[in-house]
Design a protein around this motif. Structure first.
Motif, short mmCIF file in Angstrom:
data_model
loop_
_atom_site.label_atom_id
_atom_site.label_comp_id
_atom_site.label_asym_id
_atom_site.label_seq_id
_atom_site.Cartn_x
_atom_site.Cartn_y
_atom_site.Cartn_z
N ILE A 39 39.57 121.26 59.64
CA ILE A 39 38.99 120.77 58.30
C ILE A 39 38.17 119.49 58.75
O ILE A 39 37.04 119.36 58.36
CB ILE A 39 39.91 120.21 57.09
CG1 ILE A 39 40.69 121.24 56.73
CG2 ILE A 39 39.33 119.34 56.16
CD1 ILE A 39 41.68 121.04 55.64
N PHE A 40 38.66 118.54 59.55
CA PHE A 40 37.72 117.49 60.09
C PHE A 40 36.60 117.95 60.79
O PHE A 40 35.50 117.09 60.52
CB PHE A 40 38.81 116.51 60.90
CG PHE A 40 38.15 115.17 61.12
CD1 PHE A 40 38.10 113.98 60.19
CD2 PHE A 40 37.17 115.08 62.21
CE1 PHE A 40 37.48 113.03 60.47
CE2 PHE A 40 36.65 113.84 62.62
CZ PHE A 40 36.74 112.76 61.66
N ILE A 61 40.68 117.29 50.17
CA ILE A 61 41.41 117.15 51.16
C ILE A 61 40.62 116.43 52.56
O ILE A 61 41.30 115.65 52.85
CB ILE A 61 42.21 118.44 51.61
CG1 ILE A 61 43.25 118.43 50.54
CG2 ILE A 61 42.93 118.20 52.89
CD1 ILE A 61 43.91 120.22 50.75
N SER A 62 39.52 116.89 52.71
CA SER A 62 38.93 116.62 53.68
C SER A 62 38.61 115.05 53.70
O SER A 62 38.57 114.22 54.58
CB SER A 62 37.45 117.43 54.10
OG SER A 62 36.46 117.03 53.08
N ILE A 74 39.69 121.91 48.83
CA ILE A 74 39.65 121.75 50.20
C ILE A 74 38.55 120.38 50.43
O ILE A 74 38.79 119.65 51.67
CB ILE A 74 39.01 122.97 50.93
CG1 ILE A 74 40.25 124.01 50.76
CG2 ILE A 74 38.63 122.81 52.30
CD1 ILE A 74 39.77 125.46 51.15
N PHE A 75 37.48 120.38 49.89
CA PHE A 75 36.61 119.14 49.80
C PHE A 75 37.34 117.83 49.88
O PHE A 75 37.34 116.94 50.48
CB PHE A 75 35.48 119.40 48.95
CG PHE A 75 34.67 118.08 48.69
CD1 PHE A 75 33.90 117.67 49.55
CD2 PHE A 75 35.09 117.27 47.72
CE1 PHE A 75 33.28 116.24 49.70
CE2 PHE A 75 34.30 115.95 47.42
CZ PHE A 75 33.29 115.51 48.46
N PHE A 89 34.00 119.24 57.96
CA PHE A 89 33.43 118.44 57.37
C PHE A 89 32.98 117.08 57.55
O PHE A 89 32.33 116.41 56.90
CB PHE A 89 34.30 118.13 56.02
CG PHE A 89 34.79 119.13 55.17
CD1 PHE A 89 33.89 119.18 53.89
CD2 PHE A 89 35.68 120.26 55.31
CE1 PHE A 89 34.10 120.23 52.76
CE2 PHE A 89 35.61 121.25 54.28
CZ PHE A 89 34.78 121.34 53.18
N TYR A 90 33.41 116.80 58.97
CA TYR A 90 32.75 115.43 59.38
C TYR A 90 32.00 115.77 60.75
O TYR A 90 30.77 115.32 60.70
CB TYR A 90 34.12 114.62 59.74
CG TYR A 90 34.64 114.10 58.80
CD1 TYR A 90 34.27 112.92 58.26
CD2 TYR A 90 35.69 114.88 58.24
CE1 TYR A 90 34.86 112.01 57.13
CE2 TYR A 90 36.37 114.33 56.96
CZ TYR A 90 35.87 112.99 56.31
OH TYR A 90 36.64 112.45 55.29
#
Lengths: 295, 273
Positions: free
Chosen positions: A20-21, B143-144, B140-141, A24-25
């Protein structure tokens, strides 16, 4: 990668967070840098061309478009500097006062901290009603004194009201941080200084302020980062108006997300925004650290 | 700190003034929400002369508050569960350095606190994953968005738990994940409470995320729901005030009931950093 004792378990444990990191980052940040040099239109169905520094030139030096961007940068700085200075000034004083043994101090702290959890929509909406120029209570009071103002509708003063509400919403948080700093100062220092005849004001200057330095640094950095980046409260209160008078750079980017120029241009704006925040925070950090060691 | 009596009075006066500036907006909104439309127009500043809940009923109905409450609860509960499971589990190998890249990962996650929000690629990503206007997409967004802070809090906590416990369990042949879930989780309870509170407040109050990714009315949470309600009824002041209070009341009740935890939880992250 495999751990001697635990096998693949540690990798499985970090896997979801890392994925996820990364998406999204990391991925998004890299994509943003790459897209800022293109004329990306929001989809890869259309041809995407490499345009070099064109978007950056457009944002900062072109005669028409740069006007909006530079104006937003100017407003961001006015907003950020005023909020940071006033908020920390008041928060320090109130924290010191709240630290005296007075009966109602828990009540004061509760009330002052409350906006921190109310959220930007409730705060922004409430103030929008209160500051409404037609039937808002504030204007009603102004009228009683023979003064008439469009308040949030007046482009010369709207920014000051937004600054006020931002401080109103956030200085309780700063105050609580200062309070925690104050409570870590050893009481013996005050007692021994009292023996030597120091008054409350002298104690504040010679004991409290110097020992509060590290918290001052943290608080000012939090305020700077927060005010340079956030735009949700302004979005709720004024949507950046009237006539862009309250449009900070963050809000400018948000409102131009579907810019007719290109999404590559918006990516370039995001990167400019990031660089501004980074440079200001870097300078502030080293300045404050230097001040800390001087004492 | 001790202080003279005369100064105490001065301080109380000053703090009283500040407190009333803080309470003033909320009291005004409460007052307006209790008035009839007519009473408000005639006497905007007078104190409401009776308790009139008509505005609340209207705001609840017209504002679709049932729906927005349901959505806000769904987003908040699942995000909080997700963020706790994902980052609490990850924080164990990271802070125990069970991997060569543990130190690097910790710094990487922390850098997320300062990275810019790159809206263009984020929007594209959400759209191409089919995450727009879906519960799971927004969760999910969300959580991120909470990963950096919660990793920071969990790692800080796990570092303070003695390693002897790990070794003892290893000797007993306790599997890695049952160790995390059965032994570490109960120990980490204070940190879990802090993270749950912080992320719940963050998701519940998020405005920009839903504004971008939950455009569809049926998927909106309270924040953007209230915002759109404003656009519809911008002249109906008494109903709008009631709407604001419907959204604010659970927050105020929550705050007053667990105030001490919230204050220490919200500030703990900042001071340790």
């Amino acid at each position: 990668m495999k751990n001697v004792k635990y096998g693949y378990s540690p990798i499985i444990a970090i896997f979801p967070a890392v994925v996820i990191f990364f998406v999204f980052y990391v991925l998004i940040s890299i994509a943003n840098i790459a897209l800022s040099f293109t004329d990306f239109k929001g989809t890869f169905m259309q041809e995407v061309n490499f345009v070099g520094f064109h978007n950056y030139r457009l944002a900062l030096f072109s005669p028409v478009i740069s006007r909006g961007v530079l104006n937003a940068i100017r407003i961001t700085f006015i907003f950020s500097i005023s909020v940071t200075l006033i908020q920390n000034f008041f928060a320090t004083i109130l924290a010191v006062l709240c630290n005296f043994k007075i009966r109602l101090r828990n009540f004061y702290r509760t009330v002052i901290f409350m906006p921190t959890i109310l959220g930007t929509v409730v705060i922004g909406m409430s103030w929008r009603l209160i500051l409404n120029p037609y039937s808002g209570p504030v204007n009603y009071v102004y009228n009683l004194f023979g003064y008439d103002s469009a308040i949030l509708g007046d482009k010369n003063v709207a920014l000051y009201y937004v600054i006020f509400v931002m401080i109103w919403a956030n200085f309780g948080y700063a105050m609580v941080l200062y309070l925690s700093g104050l409570q870590s100062i050893p009481k013996e220092l005050y007692e021994s200084s009292e023996v030597e005849g120091a008054g409350n004001i002298a104690q504040f200057y010679y004991i409290t302020l110097p020992l509060l330095r590290p918290i001052v640094t943290i608080n000012i950095l939090i305020s700077i980062i927060g005010t340079l980046r956030s735009f949700d409260l302004i979005m709720v209160m004024t949507s950046g108006g009237p006539a862009d008078a309250t449009t900070t750079l963050g809000l400018f980017i948000f409102k131009n997300l579907n810019s007719s120029i290109s999404q590559g241009f918006v990516s370039a704006l995001s990167l400019i925004h990031f660089l501004i925040v980074g440079v200001v925070v870097f300078i502030a950090y080293y300045y404050l650290k230097k001040k800390e060691t001087e004492l | 700190m001790e202080i003279h009596r005369s100064r105490k009075i001065l301080i109380n006066m000053f703090m009283g003034l500040v407190s009333s500036v803080m309470l003033f907006p909320i009291l005004i909104i409460v007052n307006i929400s209790l008035k009839t439309r007519r009473e408000f127009i005639q006497f905007p500043l007078s104190i409401a002369n009776q308790i009139n809940i008509e505005n609340f009923a209207q705001a609840w109905d017209k504002g679709d508050m049932n729906l927005f409450y349901k959505n806000s609860f769904i987003y908040t509960i699942f995000t909080v569960i997700g963020i706790i499971v994902i980052t609490a589990v990850a924080s164990y190998p990271i802070s125990r350095k069970h991997l060569k890249i543990s130190g690097f990962l910790y710094k990487l996650f922390l850098s997320g606190l300062f990275l810019p929000t790159s809206l263009v690629p984020l929007m594209y990503l959400m759209r191409s994953l089919g995450f727009i206007n879906t519960y799971h997409g927004y969760i999910i967004f969300a959580i991120s968005a909470q990963i950096p802070v919660s990793t920071f809090i969990f790692c800080g906590f796990v570092k303070g738990v003695p390693r002897d416990l790990d070794d003892a369990a290893l000797v007993d042949g306790c599997p890695y994940f049952s160790y995390i879930f059965k032994i570490m989780f109960p120990i980490m309870k204070p940190a879990i409470v802090t993270v749950a509170m912080l992320s719940a407040i963050g998701v519940w109050n998020d405005f920009i995320g839903p504004l971008l990714f939950l455009v569809d009315r049926s998927k909106r949470p309270l924040t953007t729901g209230l915002y759109s309600f404003f656009g519809q009824f911008f002249n109906d002041w008494t109903v709008l005030s009631a709407g604001i209070l419907i959204v604010a009341t659970p927050l105020i009740v929550f705050y007053l009931s667990v105030q001490r935890h919230i204050v220490s939880g919200i500030t703990s992250g900042a001071v340790k950093g």
